[in-house]
Design an enzyme around this catalytic site. Structure first.
Site, PDB file in Angstrom:
ATOM      1  N   TYR A  94      -1.061  -7.342  12.569  1.00 28.19           N
ATOM      2  CA  TYR A  94      -1.367  -7.224  13.999  1.00 28.19           C
ATOM      3  C   TYR A  94      -0.414  -6.293  14.737  1.00 28.19           C
ATOM      4  O   TYR A  94      -0.492  -6.163  15.946  1.00 28.19           O
ATOM      5  CB  TYR A  94      -1.421  -8.589  14.688  1.00 28.19           C
ATOM      6  CG  TYR A  94      -0.215  -9.490  14.464  1.00 28.19           C
ATOM      7  CD1 TYR A  94       1.046  -9.133  14.917  1.00 28.19           C
ATOM      8  CD2 TYR A  94      -0.370 -10.701  13.794  1.00 28.19           C
ATOM      9  CE1 TYR A  94       2.133  -9.952  14.714  1.00 28.19           C
ATOM     10  CE2 TYR A  94       0.712 -11.533  13.591  1.00 28.19           C
ATOM     11  CZ  TYR A  94       1.960 -11.154  14.051  1.00 28.19           C
ATOM     12  OH  TYR A  94       3.037 -11.966  13.839  1.00 28.19           O
ATOM     13  N   CYS A 154     -18.710 -58.494   5.922  1.00 31.38           N
ATOM     14  CA  CYS A 154     -18.896 -59.870   6.355  1.00 31.38           C
ATOM     15  C   CYS A 154     -20.224 -60.277   5.718  1.00 31.38           C
ATOM     16  O   CYS A 154     -21.254 -59.651   5.991  1.00 31.38           O
ATOM     17  CB  CYS A 154     -18.977 -59.939   7.885  1.00 31.38           C
ATOM     18  SG  CYS A 154     -19.676 -61.498   8.455  1.00 31.38           S
ATOM     19  N   CYS A 174     -13.981 -62.750   9.191  1.00 37.24           N
ATOM     20  CA  CYS A 174     -14.702 -61.936  10.168  1.00 37.24           C
ATOM     21  C   CYS A 174     -14.217 -62.281  11.577  1.00 37.24           C
ATOM     22  O   CYS A 174     -14.154 -63.463  11.934  1.00 37.24           O
ATOM     23  CB  CYS A 174     -16.198 -62.210  10.045  1.00 37.24           C
ATOM     24  SG  CYS A 174     -17.147 -61.514  11.397  1.00 37.24           S
ATOM     25  N   GLU A 214      -6.726 -10.987  21.181  1.00 43.93           N
ATOM     26  CA  GLU A 214      -6.723 -11.236  19.736  1.00 43.93           C
ATOM     27  C   GLU A 214      -6.596 -12.725  19.422  1.00 43.93           C
ATOM     28  O   GLU A 214      -5.968 -13.461  20.172  1.00 43.93           O
ATOM     29  CB  GLU A 214      -5.500 -10.553  19.085  1.00 43.93           C
ATOM     30  CG  GLU A 214      -5.248  -9.183  19.579  1.00 43.93           C
ATOM     31  CD  GLU A 214      -4.092  -8.498  18.852  1.00 43.93           C
ATOM     32  OE1 GLU A 214      -3.365  -9.169  18.088  1.00 43.93           O
ATOM     33  OE2 GLU A 214      -3.949  -7.286  19.056  1.00 43.93           O
ATOM     34  N   CYS A 262     -24.106 -63.876  11.048  1.00 45.20           N
ATOM     35  CA  CYS A 262     -22.968 -63.473  11.890  1.00 45.20           C
ATOM     36  C   CYS A 262     -23.501 -62.837  13.175  1.00 45.20           C
ATOM     37  O   CYS A 262     -24.282 -61.883  13.130  1.00 45.20           O
ATOM     38  CB  CYS A 262     -22.093 -62.485  11.130  1.00 45.20           C
ATOM     39  SG  CYS A 262     -20.874 -61.678  12.172  1.00 45.20           S
ATOM     40  N   CYS A 279     -17.488 -64.222  13.339  1.00 50.13           N
ATOM     41  CA  CYS A 279     -18.049 -65.509  12.899  1.00 50.13           C
ATOM     42  C   CYS A 279     -17.068 -66.321  12.064  1.00 50.13           C
ATOM     43  O   CYS A 279     -17.373 -67.436  11.666  1.00 50.13           O
ATOM     44  CB  CYS A 279     -19.330 -65.278  12.108  1.00 50.13           C
ATOM     45  SG  CYS A 279     -19.032 -64.545  10.483  1.00 50.13           S
ATOM     46  N   LEU A 334       6.405 -15.040  21.248  1.00 54.75           N
ATOM     47  CA  LEU A 334       5.543 -14.736  22.393  1.00 54.75           C
ATOM     48  C   LEU A 334       5.748 -15.801  23.455  1.00 54.75           C
ATOM     49  O   LEU A 334       5.948 -16.976  23.132  1.00 54.75           O
ATOM     50  CB  LEU A 334       4.071 -14.764  21.967  1.00 54.75           C
ATOM     51  CG  LEU A 334       3.563 -13.621  21.103  1.00 54.75           C
ATOM     52  CD1 LEU A 334       2.210 -13.970  20.513  1.00 54.75           C
ATOM     53  CD2 LEU A 334       3.458 -12.338  21.931  1.00 54.75           C
ATOM     54  N   LYS A 337      -2.295 -20.365  25.266  1.00 54.80           N
ATOM     55  CA  LYS A 337      -2.397 -21.500  24.342  1.00 54.80           C
ATOM     56  C   LYS A 337      -3.698 -22.254  24.595  1.00 54.80           C
ATOM     57  O   LYS A 337      -4.098 -22.431  25.743  1.00 54.80           O
ATOM     58  CB  LYS A 337      -1.213 -22.447  24.559  1.00 54.80           C
ATOM     59  CG  LYS A 337       0.086 -21.901  23.991  1.00 54.80           C
ATOM     60  CD  LYS A 337       0.080 -22.000  22.490  1.00 54.80           C
ATOM     61  CE  LYS A 337       1.444 -22.342  21.980  1.00 54.80           C
ATOM     62  NZ  LYS A 337       1.492 -22.820  20.639  1.00 54.80           N
ATOM     63  N   ASP A 344      -3.071 -19.280  13.309  1.00 57.20           N
ATOM     64  CA  ASP A 344      -2.039 -20.289  13.080  1.00 57.20           C
ATOM     65  C   ASP A 344      -1.582 -20.225  11.625  1.00 57.20           C
ATOM     66  O   ASP A 344      -2.096 -20.932  10.762  1.00 57.20           O
ATOM     67  CB  ASP A 344      -2.605 -21.673  13.418  1.00 57.20           C
ATOM     68  CG  ASP A 344      -1.509 -22.639  13.796  1.00 57.20           C
ATOM     69  OD1 ASP A 344      -0.336 -22.214  13.856  1.00 57.20           O
ATOM     70  OD2 ASP A 344      -1.824 -23.817  14.036  1.00 57.20           O
ATOM     71  N   LYS A 367      -4.853 -15.852  18.041  1.00 57.85           N
ATOM     72  CA  LYS A 367      -3.478 -16.182  17.638  1.00 57.85           C
ATOM     73  C   LYS A 367      -3.621 -17.067  16.400  1.00 57.85           C
ATOM     74  O   LYS A 367      -3.789 -18.286  16.500  1.00 57.85           O
ATOM     75  CB  LYS A 367      -2.734 -16.906  18.762  1.00 57.85           C
ATOM     76  CG  LYS A 367      -1.264 -17.122  18.473  1.00 57.85           C
ATOM     77  CD  LYS A 367      -0.551 -17.631  19.709  1.00 57.85           C
ATOM     78  CE  LYS A 367       0.941 -17.744  19.519  1.00 57.85           C
ATOM     79  NZ  LYS A 367       1.365 -18.539  18.370  1.00 57.85           N
TER      80      LYS A 367
HETATM   81  S1  IVH Z   1       2.144 -10.463  18.223  1.00 56.13           S
HETATM   82  C1  IVH Z   1       6.151  -9.327  19.727  1.00 56.13           C
HETATM   83  N1  IVH Z   1      -0.300 -11.124  17.550  1.00 56.13           N
HETATM   84  O1  IVH Z   1       2.405 -15.956  16.960  1.00 56.13           O
HETATM   85  C2  IVH Z   1       4.816  -9.853  19.452  1.00 56.13           C
HETATM   86  N2  IVH Z   1       1.456 -12.633  17.042  1.00 56.13           N
HETATM   87  O2  IVH Z   1       4.173 -17.328  18.889  1.00 56.13           O
HETATM   88  C3  IVH Z   1       4.823 -10.593  18.223  1.00 56.13           C
HETATM   89  N3  IVH Z   1       0.730 -14.667  15.883  1.00 56.13           N
HETATM   90  O3  IVH Z   1       5.449 -14.780  15.679  1.00 56.13           O
HETATM   91  C4  IVH Z   1       3.637 -11.250  17.838  1.00 56.13           C
HETATM   92  N4  IVH Z   1      -1.405 -14.157  15.768  1.00 56.13           N
HETATM   93  O4  IVH Z   1       3.542 -15.347  14.046  1.00 56.13           O
HETATM   94  C5  IVH Z   1       0.990 -11.483  17.558  1.00 56.13           C
HETATM   95  N5  IVH Z   1      -2.503 -11.596  16.993  1.00 56.13           N
HETATM   96  C6  IVH Z   1      -1.235 -11.931  16.983  1.00 56.13           C
HETATM   97  C7  IVH Z   1      -0.784 -13.142  16.416  1.00 56.13           C
HETATM   98  C8  IVH Z   1       0.570 -13.466  16.483  1.00 56.13           C
HETATM   99  C9  IVH Z   1      -0.483 -15.040  15.449  1.00 56.13           C
HETATM  100  C10 IVH Z   1       1.967 -15.442  15.722  1.00 56.13           C
HETATM  101  C11 IVH Z   1       3.130 -14.663  15.170  1.00 56.13           C
HETATM  102  C12 IVH Z   1       4.186 -14.738  16.214  1.00 56.13           C
HETATM  103  C13 IVH Z   1       3.812 -16.016  16.916  1.00 56.13           C
HETATM  104  C14 IVH Z   1       4.408 -16.085  18.301  1.00 56.13           C
END
Ligand code: IVH
Length: 692
Positions: free
Chosen positions: A235, A440, A422, A121, A445, A425, A88, A329, A125, A123
């Site tokens: 997703y 200490c 210390c 949505e 002190c 002191c 992305l 981000k 991790d 993202k």
């Molecule tokens: S869509 C073509 N949706 O983020 C679109 N990705 O930096 C593909 N990820 O490879 C991804 N949550 O591992 C999508 N709700 C979400 C996501 C998501 C996490 C991750 C995924 C992707 C990476 C891209």
């Protein structure tokens, strides 16, 4: 990998950035051993993008800006994706989202995109994993790899409880081939449990949930993966073949796709919203961002996707990412910076706490310059050494934490040694056998004295305005005060002599010290700094014994019998009052007229008060009140003030910057919430004011 010098020539810098990015890509995607925080990596990619945009002649097809992830590791069989698994593009602020929307409009041949629908949505991790079903039966799972070829991790993924081996028959008929794409992740609580287990077994702990998830998937032995509490969210559908027209999988929008996946038994995040137009997209993405720490899993951004699948095809994609989606981000919660030094601070009990002095770094929404390292064992376990880069973690309001060094390599600076004396002191610092803290032990002190005095004057104790650390230091250094009782002998003429204090502030300080005599017993108990006695216990004790003499005369059993006071606190209180030097100070405080009587309500009064029998929670700042002040006001109105929301809570008062978890809990339990502007009304009437 260490970056020695920054070449000024763009050509050289581009080459250097590409090498660095490739190196860190491999550490992250291939080895699950990132050496630098994600935000530092993003900064490298952004710099390379900027240079490539400024110097188009330097763009090359093999630049990491044009590709996804990293080459496979060779640990597992390669799997060629039927359709490329894309990455992305990132946006770091609203402006970049708006620029993306403009690009999307252009790709679709439209003026604007405000009538279009988008999903917003989390993202998550974790690790991107593709899962294939043939006629509703799980047959294969693979990683993303470099986007074209991933690795076959079927046996490992088969152990994840969230991923059904057979799709739910209610969603039939199933496509001949259905490839679901989604994220394997570790919920926050599961991650904490897993690390605790690793710790107990003496095994290595994981830095963060993403690493732990990636490491768990990369096991040669699936029975190890099976012990890891992994979860999955689908997703997207990556590939479909043999879809029956009119079946659930014959979807024309993303929302329908998610519904089909969910009906088939593939978990889909409940945090996804589908909204119309860019304004709604931005509002929903902020909303998700504010709940970032309450979701129960780590996110590193918010993904925005066009909902209409036919329009997605029309928008198309670049070599690495679709044009119809963007990742917003979130501000980084981990950054690397230079650990300039480790110093030791002395607290009011004499505890010597090592702390990191850092090159200031912006992380988790504020600039961090210092971070506690807790004790000697923590410094050793983290193996952080002055002169090296370290990773700093700070999530929102949470206290900043040093995670560890940034991939130490080559010759390292010497290990830090806990000082023997210390810093204030020069007395010995002592660590008793079996204890993790170092102290200490010199009661005279000055550092301990200063901290005891600061605590006495602090807002939750005697609340003496103007008596902060700087002024306390001045007074101690001028030998005007040594203990808390000395404060009440101070005269304005003595203070005027001190550097930095004018006539006015000297007399103000003396009068605010005098007004501390009006504070009740419970505040004095807090100010004395008795171990285990915080504001709540102090109030319990004050209510039970009413006077300082009452507490001094109480036996261990009488103390322990007070509600909220157990044997440990009782023992600590007894020990404090039995100490001779404390007794001298207490006698002098009594002579000075401290404390004022505790305002204790008679039971009969309490029953008729507005908030009688009601529990109220205050979260966030309420104008005109300190945290304790707001709680005291609730109690004066006959109510009970607590810090956590439960089914028994009468209502929650929402101040400025409220705790998101309390708000969510109140929402979940259906507890009424009121604004801080009606707090006074609530106190006066006990009735929950209705919304205007
Ligand atoms: S869509 C073509 N949706 O983020 C679109 N990705 O930096 C593909 N990820 O490879 C991804 N949550 O591992 C999508 N709700 C979400 C996501 C998501 C996490 C991750 C995924 C992707 C990476 C891209």
């Amino acid at each position: 990998m260490i970056l020695d010098a920054l070449p000024a020539e763009p050509e050289l810098r581009v080459a250097q950035l590409r090498e660095l990015i490739r190196y860190h890509n491999e550490r992250y995607h291939r080895d699950d051993q990132p050496e630098i925080p994600d935000a530092d990596f993003d900064a490298l990619v952004n710099e390379l993008r900027r240079l490539e945009a400024e110097h188009p002649d330097l763009v090359s097809a093999d630049s990491p800006t044009q590709s996804v992830g990293a080459e496979p590791t060779g640990l597992f069989e390669p799997v060629r994706h039927r359709i490329k698994m894309m990455s992305l593009d990132n946006a770091f602020d609203d402006e970049e989202i708006i620029a993306w929307a403009d690009r999307l409009a252009r790709a679709l041949g439209r003026e604007q995109i405000d009538d279009l629908w988008f999903s917003v949505e989390p993202k998550v991790d974790g690790v991107a994993v593709s899962v294939t079903y043939e006629h509703g039966v799980f047959v294969q799972a693979s990683t993303r790899g470099d986007g074209t070829t991933g690795e076959n991790i079927t046996a490992n993924v088969a152990t994840i409880a969230d991923i059904p081996h057979h799709l739910n028959p209610a969603a039939a008929p199933f496509p001949a081939i259905l490839e679901v794409r989604g994220e394997v992740y570790l919920p926050t609580a599961a991650f904490a449990e897993m690390n605790e287990r690793q710790r107990q077994q003496g095994a290595k702990t994981f830095v963060n949930p993403r690493n732990a998830a990636a490491g768990s998937l990369r096991q040669k032995d699936p029975s190890i993966t099976a012990t890891r509490p992994l979860s999955y969210w689908g997703y997207q559908i990556g590939f479909l073949e043999g879809v029956e027209p009119g079946s659930l999988f014959d979807a024309s929008t993303h929302a329908q796709t998610l519904k089909a996946l969910s009906a088939a038994g593939i978990p889909v995040s409940s945090e996804i919203s589908v909204v119309q137009g860019l304004d709604a997209v931005l509002t929903h993405s902020y909303e998700l961002e504010t709940r970032r720490h309450d979701l129960g899993f780590d996110i590193d951004g918010v993904v925005i996707k066009l909902d209409d699948l036919a329009l997605r095809d029309q928008a198309g994609q670049t070599s690495r990412a679709p044009r119809w989606a963007i990742a917003r981000k979130l501000p980084p919660e981990e950054r690397s910076t230079l650990l300039k030094a480790i110093e030791v601070s002395i607290g009011r009990t004499g505890r010597a706490t090592p702390y990191a002095v850092l090159e200031p770094v912006f992380v988790g929404g504020s600039t961090v310059e210092f971070a506690t390292l807790h004790n000697q064992d923590q410094v050793t376990a983290k193996d952080v050494r002055p002169g090296e880069q370290v990773i700093v973690h700070k999530a929102g309001d949470v206290i900043p934490e040093i995670v560890g060094p940034v991939s130490p390599s080559g010759k390292r600076p010497p290990v830090w040694i806990f000082p023997a004396a210390c810093p204030t002191c020069d007395g010995p610092l002592v660590r008793l056998d079996g204890e993790s803290d170092t102290y200490c032990v010199n009661l005279d002190c000055p550092a301990q004295r200063i901290q005891r005095l600061c605590h006495f004057a602090s807002r939750s104790a005697l609340d003496i305005e103007g008596l902060g650390e700087k002024n306390v230091e001045r007074l101690v250094e001028a030998n005007l005060i040594a203990d808390v009782a000395d404060l009440f002998d101070l005269r304005a003429e003595q203070l005027v002599e001190l550097e930095g204090l004018g006539d006015l502030s000297a007399s103000n300080l003396v009068s605010s010290i005098l007004s501390a005599k009006k504070q009740p017993l419970s505040r004095l108990l807090v100010g004395l700094g008795i171990r285990h006695v915080g504001p709540t216990t102090a109030r319990d004790l004050a209510r039970a014994f009413l006077t300082l003499d009452g507490i001094r005369a109480a036996s261990l059993d009488e103390l322990a019998a007070v509600e909220g006071v157990g044997p440990v606190i009782a023992e600590s209180v007894r020990r404090f009052f039995a100490n001779q030097s404390n007794e001298i100070v207490l006698n002098r405080l009594s002579q000075a007229g401290l404390p004022a009587p505790e305002q204790v309500l008679q039971v009969s009064d309490a029953e008729t008060l507005p908030l009688a029998g009601k529990t109220v929670v205050v979260t966030g700042a309420v104008e005109g009140f300190t945290r304790d002040g707001a709680n005291e006001a609730i109690e004066r109105a006959g109510g009970k003030a607590t810090g956590s929301v439960s089914a028994k809570t009468y209502c929650v008062v929402i101040g400025e910057a409220p705790g998101a978890s309390k708000v969510t809990k109140a929402e979940t339990l259906g507890i009424p919430m009121v604004g801080a502007d009606v707090f006074a009304e609530l106190l006066a009437t006990g009735v929950i004011p209705s919304a205007p």
